[in-house]
Design a protein around this motif. Structure first.
Motif, PDB file in Angstrom:
ATOM      1  N   ARG A   1     -19.892 -55.251  22.515  1.00 45.11           N
ATOM      2  CA  ARG A   1     -18.828 -56.237  22.242  1.00 45.11           C
ATOM      3  C   ARG A   1     -18.960 -57.468  23.126  1.00 45.11           C
ATOM      4  O   ARG A   1     -18.789 -58.589  22.694  1.00 45.11           O
TER       5      ARG A   1
ATOM      6  N   GLY B   1     -21.149 -56.679  18.488  1.00 45.97           N
ATOM      7  CA  GLY B   1     -20.147 -55.666  18.148  1.00 45.97           C
ATOM      8  C   GLY B   1     -20.639 -54.567  17.217  1.00 45.97           C
ATOM      9  O   GLY B   1     -19.836 -53.881  16.592  1.00 45.97           O
TER      10      GLY B   1
ATOM     11  N   GLY C   1     -19.707 -49.956  19.815  1.00 44.41           N
ATOM     12  CA  GLY C   1     -18.404 -50.006  20.470  1.00 44.41           C
ATOM     13  C   GLY C   1     -18.575 -49.779  21.960  1.00 44.41           C
ATOM     14  O   GLY C   1     -18.366 -48.668  22.460  1.00 44.41           O
TER      15      GLY C   1
ATOM     16  N   TRP D   1     -19.012 -52.120  26.029  1.00 46.58           N
ATOM     17  CA  TRP D   1     -19.107 -53.398  26.740  1.00 46.58           C
ATOM     18  C   TRP D   1     -19.879 -53.179  28.035  1.00 46.58           C
ATOM     19  O   TRP D   1     -19.975 -52.066  28.540  1.00 46.58           O
TER      20      TRP D   1
END
Lengths: 464, 250
Positions: free
Chosen positions: B104, B118, B121, B123
């Protein structure tokens, strides 16, 4: 007092480690000297009457520094220098302590010049301590990403180091390497460029291993009219920013290469010299050119430069030649894609029937990440290699890479270094030439074995 | 009927740092040896990706400076198409920097936040220029056996709840050095920090990707076994080296 203790301790440790044959005897003495007297490097360097020079870059540090030392001696000066590969602060400290008298002075201090090869990441610290009168940058390639982080990180370190140099310090730069040439913008003092002008040595396109193909100023993809090797060549930015290879004042006007050596014609402000060198490969032409450029910046005459180059013998593990069991053996250190590509190109230039032994280790000094072998063009060996022996603790990684180059039926894995060397020597015909291409720690191992065998002819055969 | 694997290699000139070339060579070789045609398309900055034209999309690793330019291009030119491809089940393999950018977002060492595509899922955040890099040999236990490789990353990756890692770390750091996970799998998209190169030494994983990619278009597909003796020796040697030395950080 502290200084005397530091020098004495370093000298004692050096003598002891040489007596015990523990390594080359530079790490411990240097560490001791620095521990006892943290200011030993700046304080001792200050006493060198001719000041100090730093030689750095990814490839060519050792050979270039060695060439430069030969020139300095030919010019009638005395040299203080670190040993090949001992290029961190402790290696410099050890060299200074070893050369000094116990009282901290140097014999013939007025005529002494420090010539230090310096590890890429150590340049800022070495420059602060040595206050060099000249810094020579050879090139910047991807090398040991696990140790230095990213290429861009090294470039940023160098920019900061150059920015902080004294205004009187000369920076000598390779015009053909965009990321080196860009350092001129931040230099507070004079800049001298060197480069290759003999475009018959170049090709039109970048090889896979090329790194700095992006404009140092605007980030666009660079255009090349000639590529010599890696990303070294005649480059320019095609966009509005118009940054291009600067014109060089020390240039190789003619480069002739063969399997035995290199013949160079170099034009410099004081005239022209032609130099035959017992070193092969375009990368060594660059090393010689770099040394000549630095010597020219220091004001040495063409006579001393030519004599210095003529006195050259190859450095430890850098194209050293030996005679072992009736075979000529040449050891060529290889540690990154651009360097190894150029080595492969050189050893296959003479035609077919080449005998090769590749040693791949992954210790810290080799670079722990062996991914780089996938960026090497081993296809160059196809149809040229007669025997191919693969060794080192990452031998199977190399064997797999060679399989992808169509060399799997030829390559033979022997993980043990001595067994591999014996096999390679057996595969090489009598009076033939064997090229041994190791990474750094493998080079130390291989060289010791070969030196032992060279003294006792046919020893390697007896051990079968 | 001749089968064909259509591979899109994203940003080959910018994202090519850790021998990523080996991954391409491996896919090509393992297709050709089975008589499967192989079509490689390289897509650089500004060039559009048509999701229906490819069976497999590969994106490799890069340095931060290059990653920033790629993030920009992903946001403007290719990001939407990559999400579409992932939704259609096109196989995606993202390594290191490419893996981070397909999450993301990626907060780089200087604090700047690069937007991600994205597809995964997750970061990633780099704790800062002084933080320890995760560097070393890695062994991962994956659904199909072990994976071996080398990792070298400053960023720490955190998976969203419910997102599966590619495997469990046996030796090395993995996503964040904390939770024992390495990489991520979302549908047919695979992300990982492993290079070295990844695929040549992990032939079963390479075949899994090829097979998954071709299944979408071909009902009858036979993946003939190949002579993987050298591959298996290299794999076993890598497992041995990584587990014997344990985790060493430089």
């Amino acid at each position: 007092m502290r200084r005397i203790a530091a020098i004495a301790a370093a000298k004692a440790a050096a003598a002891l480690s040489q007596r015990l044959k523990v390594g080359g005897g530079t790490a411990l003495p240097g560490l001791l000297a620095e521990r006892i007297d943290p200011d030993i490097v700046p304080e001792m360097a200050r006493r060198l009457g001719q000041g100090s020079i730093i030689v750095t870059g990814t490839n060519g540090k050792t050979t270039t520094a060695r060439l430069l030392r030969g020139i300095v001696r030919a010019a009638g000066l005395g040299v203080v220098a670190n040993r090949a590969g001992s290029n961190l602060m402790r290696g410099i400290a050890a060299a200074l302590a070893e050369a000094a008298r116990l009282d901290g002075g140097f014999a013939g201090a007025k005529r002494r010049l420090g010539v230090f090869e310096v590890d890429e990441a150590t340049v800022p610290e070495a420059a602060r301590a040595l206050k060099p009168r000249l810094v020579l940058f050879t090139n910047l390639f991807r090398d040991q990403l696990d140790r230095y982080g990213e290429v861009e990180h090294v470039a940023a370190l160098w920019r900061d180091a150059v920015r902080q140099l004294d205004r009187s310090a000369t920076v000598v730069l390779n015009a053909d390497d965009p990321s080196i040439a860009g350092l001129a913008q931040v230099s507070p003092g004079p800049v001298l460029f060197y480069g290759v002008e003999d475009t018959s040595r170049g090709s039109g396109g970048l090889e896979h291993a090329a790194d700095a193909r992006w404009c140092p100023s605007c980030g666009s993809e660079l255009a090349y009219s000639t590529v010599f090797y890696g990303h070294l060549g005649h480059w320019s930015c095609p966009t509005h920013c118009r940054v291009a290879r600067p014109s060089a004042s020390v240039v190789a006007t003619r480069v002739e290469l063969d399997a035995e050596g290199t013949s160079l014609a170099i034009a410099l402000p004081g005239g022209e010299i032609s130099a035959p060198l017992p070193l092969t490969g375009l990368y060594n032409a660059y090393n010689a050119l770099a040394a000549v450029a630095a010597a020219s910046a220091l004001g040495f005459g063409t006579g001393a430069i030519a004599r210095g180059l003529g006195s050259f013998t190859a450095a430890f593990g850098r194209q050293e030649r030996m005679n072992v069991g009736g075979r000529r053996v040449q050891v060529i250190l290889a540690k990154n894609p651009a360097g190894l590509n150029e080595v492969l190109r050189t050893i296959t230039a003479g035609g077919a029937d080449v005998d090769v032994a590749l040693f791949l280790n992954d210790d810290i000094a080799d670079g722990r990440d062996v991914s780089w072998i996938w960026d090497v063009d081993f296809d160059l060996l196809a149809g040229k290699a007669r025997s191919l022996t693969v060794s080192g603790n990452r031998a199977w990684d190399m064997a797999l890479r060679l399989k992808y180059a169509g060399l799997d039926s030829l390559s033979q894995v022997e993980e043990d270094a001595a067994a591999a060397l014996r096999r390679a020597l057996r595969a090489t015909p009598e009076d033939g030439q064997l090229y041994v291409i190791p990474t750094y720690t493998a080079m130390l191992q291989v060289r010791e074995l070969l030196a032992r065998w060279a003294r006792r002819p046919a020893f390697w055969e007896a051990e079968k | 009927m001749t089968l064909k694997l259509r591979l899109a290699h994203l940003y080959p000139k910018l994202m090519n740092i850790y021998g990523d070339r080996g991954n391409i060579l491996c896919l090509e070789r393992r297709c050709r040896e089975r008589g499967i045609a192989f079509e490689l398309t390289e897509l650089g900055l500004g060039e559009k990706l048509k999701p229906k034209d490819y069976d497999l999309v590969f994106i490799g690793g890069a340095q931060d400076r290059e990653q920033r330019r790629v993030a920009e291009d992903l946001a403007k030119v290719k990001g939407k198409a990559i999400r579409e491809a992932a939704a259609k089940g096109v196989v995606i393999l993202a390594v290191c920097g490419g893996y981070q950018l397909l999450g993301r977002h990626y907060r780089i060492a200087e604090g700047e936040e690069l937007p991600g595509v994205g597809v995964f899922g997750l970061w990633t955040e780099h704790p800062g220029p002084g933080a320890k890099r995760f560097i070393g040999n890695v062994v991962v236990e994956w659904a199909g056996g072990t994976l071996v490789g080398f990792e070298n990353h400053g960023g720490r990756t955190h998976l969203d709840a419910g997102v599966e890692p590619l495997g469990r770390v046996v030796a090395g750091f993995g996503n964040n050095g904390d939770d024992g996970g390495e990489g991520a799998v979302c549908g047919n998209a695979y992300g990982t920090y492993l290079h070295g190169s990844l695929l040549p030494k992990n032939p079963r994983f390479a075949d899994h990707l090829i097979e998954t990619a071709l299944r979408r278009r071909y009902k009858y597909l036979e993946m003939a076994p190949l002579d993987d003796r050298v591959e298996e020796m290299a794999h076993a040697a890598a497992v041995r080296l990584a587990t014997r030395r344990g985790i060493i950080s430089v």
